[in-house]
Write an enzyme that holds these catalytic residues in place. Structure first.
Site: not given
Ligand code: FAD
Ligand code: NAG
Ligand code: NAG
Ligand code: NAG
Ligand code: NAG
Ligand code: NAG
Ligand code: NAG
Ligand code: NAG
Ligand code: NAG
Ligand code: NAG
Ligand code: NAG
Length: 610
Positions: A523, A561
């Site tokens: 997280h 979460h």
């Molecule tokens: C294994 C795991 C279990 C989790 N369990 C839970 C849960 O049960 N409940 C919950 O609420 N949260 C959970 N989380 C956390 C939640 O999924 C994240 O907080 C959320 O997905 C974050 O969203 P975001 O859009 O900020 O980033 P992310 O979801 O990380 O998305 C970022 C995206 O950008 C892409 N990216 C990164 N760098 C680049 C680049 N340079 N060029 C192009 N693309 C790029 C990545 O590939 C990714 O697809 C979990 C996370 C993980 C990894």
């Protein structure tokens, strides 16, 4: 810049009226919004910013569009997802006796929501109020952001509610958005849930609550981002992807790894990325945008900014990266939820992950149940139950506990969770894991660069349990959870503590056990925080043409979460962005309406990177 933009479209308009069938992209053109990262934040932004058809949007995602559909869609299989992931590992952490933690992140359309454990939890309202107050964006306050939660998600029962387990759900806090949220079915229960909830209620004196209605403290039997109708993962890519595929003003590029943002003075103007292809013929391309929105997640967003010259000067100079803007806080304020585990052997009647994978009889039953009517253990998240509470003030006697004791009263310090996933390496028996996590830690970590080569993973200083108060809090929480799990009422179903083990009794030995088995909840948040480096318009202070919207913007972590909050803040940010950019876009609108029939041609928007 905005003038350039209207001019570009005007020129294209002229060219196209004279040759109607021609692709609109044939002139060098600028995109309105280039969004980096198709996680929940990037997906929500792309959908909302493109909704009225006037903005041209390109969303770039480093990972593929999808992966093994069985692993992706079947809720209970999420612990077996090993790719597509960013395989990040923290530096050896001295607070953990030099151990390093793994912090994998999703690398696929949907980002973390494609690979996560699907727990759907918003947590304490005062967190959102704090975000509003430090950022000056009142839309983030709980009573406002609740609108966004309603706009992105809905609660659904199984058809007619048949077979759903009894659970408290506050129906008023779910809306009509497409992210599906549901409770588990009775047939999916593992066997300890009711008992564990009862013991927590008795021992901690906290009631069952719905942690999605602003409540931070209590027992939540767990809601999950799963579609009730077919018991499959509900995540950013299947919620928002179809709309994006249908819109002519949006292009989503997969396997497109952005590694540089180009600036003219202090204005961001283009992104450069590696377009990976299956036949191995990769190309490096550059795309111009009026506005670049970074949504790459809490680890990759600060990394990309630093690679582009935006970050702490010393860090950039160490890697000979020309400094565009010296912003010392980028990469700092890394908050994660660290968790420390204990493991119990389970009686045969407890339907653990081990039972439905290693016990052939159970494995056959489970797959038949899911195949015939989505019942059984495969349709849910492996026996999640969680509860959150405060650490007593007396825990901090003799040290500075003010970080904890002054948190608003609705804010828990600890989240405990029980699951039927065996989280200790080398376990080969039917086991249950319980963990305690400090969800409002005082100590923070930091993201830095290993080199100027974008292919190198960033340096992640976790600094878990980084203050004396953090250490006191986790020690108290771990011991409290152990009391709960050792309750005599659980003796028949969880007869034996495998970890840390009966011989671990002194505080010193318990602390060592904590250090040896602390993991990341995955997280990470906070590395490009609102109120510190981002203004209330989501722009990086001192720079133009660039915004950040994702989990890196949380000033402090939520109390459970984070995925629900990422969807919500992105929805809020999209509305803020549309409002603030509307006037500058008005002049171009009629031109894009005329040509909205033409599929936006991405190739022409590229120029080769040499
Ligand atoms: C294994 C795991 C279990 C989790 N369990 C839970 C849960 O049960 N409940 C919950 O609420 N949260 C959970 N989380 C956390 C939640 O999924 C994240 O907080 C959320 O997905 C974050 O969203 P975001 O859009 O900020 O980033 P992310 O979801 O990380 O998305 C970022 C995206 O950008 C892409 N990216 C990164 N760098 C680049 C680049 N340079 N060029 C192009 N693309 C790029 C990545 O590939 C990714 O697809 C979990 C996370 C993980 C990894
Ligand atoms: C997908 O994952 C499932 C479950 O692990 C496995 O049985 C199957 O072989 C995988 N399919 C492919 C095409 O790899
Ligand atoms: C991460 O590790 C898994 C195996 O553990 C591997 O299959 C995957 O390709 C790795 N991902 C990257 C981006 O290297
Ligand atoms: C749900 O209820 C409707 C109306 O009462 C009924 O027609 C339908 O068969 C029910 N479906 C299931 C799966 O029970
Ligand atoms: C449901 O949530 C709303 C919004 O936070 C709250 O006002 C109300 O008291 C809650 N209802 C119950 C029964 O807890
Ligand atoms: C499950 O149902 C949802 C909502 O109707 C749908 O979007 C999704 O594609 C379905 N998933 C599968 C794997 O059938
Ligand atoms: C991207 O923008 C930077 C800054 O203006 C510029 O130096 C660079 O040439 C641009 N890249 C391409 C390929 O146009
Ligand atoms: C395997 O499953 C069967 C059927 O539920 C059960 O009787 C048996 O005890 C299980 N085996 C183990 C080792 O738990
Ligand atoms: C679902 O399928 C299982 C296995 O086929 C069966 O035992 C069970 O009764 C079914 N449940 C419902 C609600 O139809
Ligand atoms: C796990 O235990 C089973 C017997 O319960 C044994 O057959 C199997 O080989 C063991 N697997 C490993 C990896 O030790
Ligand atoms: C407890 O026993 C285990 C297994 O025999 C051993 O590895 C561990 O070092 C012991 N711990 C303590 C604190 O004595």
């Amino acid at each position: 810049m905005r003038r350039d933009h209207s001019l570009t479209w005007l020129l294209i308009g002229v060219a196209a009226t004279t040759a109607l069938a021609r692709d609109i992209g044939s002139a060098a053109q600028t995109v309105d919004y280039v969004i980096v990262g198709a996680g929940p934040a990037g997906m929500v932004l792309a959908e909302r910013l493109s909704r009225d058809g006037t903005n041209k949007i390109v969303l770039l995602e480093a990972g593929p569009k999808e992966f093994n559909a069985t692993l992706l869609n079947t809720p209970a299989l999420f612990p077996f997802i090993t790719e597509p992931l960013w395989n990040f590992t923290g530096q050896p952490d001295e607070n953990l006796a030099g151990n390093s933690v793994q912090i994998p992140q999703g690398r696929v359309a949907g980002g973390g929501t494609a690979v996560n454990g699907m727990a759907y939890c918003r947590g304490a309202a005062s967190v959102y109020d704090q975000w509003a107050s430090v950022s000056g964006n009142q839309g983030l306050a709980w009573t406002s952001i609740l609108e966004d939660f309603l706009e992105v998600s809905h609660y659904a029962k199984t058809v007619n509610g048949t077979g759903d387990r009894q659970q408290l759900v506050n129906q008023t806090v779910y809306g009509h958005g497409s992210v599906g949220v549901e409770v588990s079915r009775s047939s999916s229960m593992v066997g300890y849930e009711t008992l564990v909830s009862q013991i927590v209620e008795d021992e901690m004196g906290v009631p069952e609550v719905d942690m999605n209605d602003g409540t931070g403290i209590g027992i939540d039997r767990g809601l999950l981002s799963i579609y009730a109708e077919n018991r499959t993962r509900s995540y950013a890519a299947n919620v928002y992807g179809p709309a994006l595929d249908d819109r002519r003003n949006v292009q989503v590029l997969y396997n497109a790894w952005v590694f540089h943002i180009g600036f003219e003075g202090n204005r961001a103007v283009n992104v450069t990325y590696l377009q990976q292809s299956l036949n191995g013929e990769d190309s490096t391309l550059t795309l111009r945008g009026n506005e670049i929105i970074v949504s790459a997640g809490a680890i990759n967003s600060p990394k990309l900014l630093m690679l582009s010259g935006v970050g702490p000067r010393a860090e950039l100079e160490r890697h000979r990266i020309p400094v565009v803007a010296d912003i010392s806080e980028i990469g700092s304020n890394l908050h994660d939820h660290a968790l420390s585990i204990m493991i119990y052997n389970a009686a045969p009647e407890i339907l653990t992950v081990w039972q439905w994978t290693k016990n052939t009889t159970e494995a056959v039953i489970a797959s038949e149940q899911y195949a015939s009517n989505k019942s059984g253990p495969l349709g849910t998240g492996n026996g999640f139950v969680y509860a959150a509470f405060r650490v007593p003030d007396s825990t901090f006697d003799g040290l500075d506990g003010s970080h904890y004791t002054t948190l608003p009263a609705d804010r828990p310090h600890v989240l405990i969770q029980v699951t039927s996933i065996p989280l200790l390496a080398g376990i080969n028996s039917s086991a249950v894991t319980a963990w305690a996590s400090i969800v409002q830690p005082e100590g923070v970590g930091r993201i830095g660069l290993q080199s100027s080569d974008y292919r190198d993973n960033p340096v992640i200083q976790t600094n878990y349990y980084g203050s004396d108060a953090d250490k006191a809090a986790i020690l108290w929480a771990y011991k409290k959870l152990r009391d709960i799990m050792d309750n005599s009422a659980l003796q028949t179903i969880l007869p034996e503590e495998i970890y840390p083990g009966a011989n671990v009794t002194t505080d010193e030995d318990i602390w060592k056990a904590i250090q040896a088995q602390t993991l990341s909840y995955r997280h990470p948040v906070g590395t490009i925080a609102l109120g510190t480096v981002l203004g209330n318009d989501w722009r990086l202070r001192g720079l133009e043409g660039i915004r950040v919207v994702d989990s890196s913007t949380f000033p402090c972590p939520t109390t459970c979460h984070p995925q629900s909050a990422v969807y919500a803040i992105a929805n809020r940010a999209a509305k803020d962005i549309l409002k603030s950019d509307q006037s500058s876009h008005r002049s171009t609108r009629y031109i894009s309406e005329i040509f909205s029939w033409a599929r936006y041609n991405i190739e022409a928007a590229h120029s080769r990177w040499t």
